[in-house]
Design an enzyme around this catalytic site. Sequence first.
Site, PDB file in Angstrom:
ATOM      1  CB  CYS A  54      29.326   8.719 117.348  1.00 22.63           C
ATOM      2  SG  CYS A  54      30.268   8.066 118.733  1.00 22.63           S
ATOM      3  CD  GLU A  56      29.691  13.202 116.874  1.00 28.51           C
ATOM      4  OE1 GLU A  56      29.103  12.108 117.058  1.00 28.51           O
ATOM      5  OE2 GLU A  56      30.196  13.853 117.791  1.00 28.51           O
ATOM      6  CB  CYS A  94      33.579  11.676 117.209  1.00 30.11           C
ATOM      7  SG  CYS A  94      32.224  10.523 116.860  1.00 30.11           S
TER       8      CYS A  94
END
Length: 149
Positions: A54, A56, A94
């Site tokens: 991801c 993030e 996340c």
Amino acid sequence: MMEADQNLFDRAVDQMTLRWPGASEAVAAAAYLDDGSILTGVSLDNFNAAMNLCAETGPICEAYSQGRRIVASICVSREPGRDGFTVLSPCGACQERLAIWGPTVEVGVSDASSSSGWSSRPLLAVNPYYWAAAFAEDDVWPSAAQHGS
């Protein structure tokens, strides 16, 4: 407390445009640290989809490496057939990564009731039944020490 705001959104879009200027599909993220500085990142795409990460993940790992605290995070997507950019609520992985900084971390979430199509919410509102609360000393959220940070 800092929120996921338009400035953070714009920094994610800037990072996406820098990394993939002409791509019709892309994802980027930006995060405020406790001192107001901003870290950005992009998703790691790989031929083997199981190895993707991801957007993030980069800012989260960098903040953790620096011993800093993330106070707000936003993930932005550009997809074919859509005008502009879409805020993606943090996936479960996340949310788990951001959880080490506690339930007050603000995250950008999709919100049809908002004129922008998104809003900022604390992790506790996004995940009110966080599984690890069963191990929290105060029955709300595990401490940073319990998370191992």
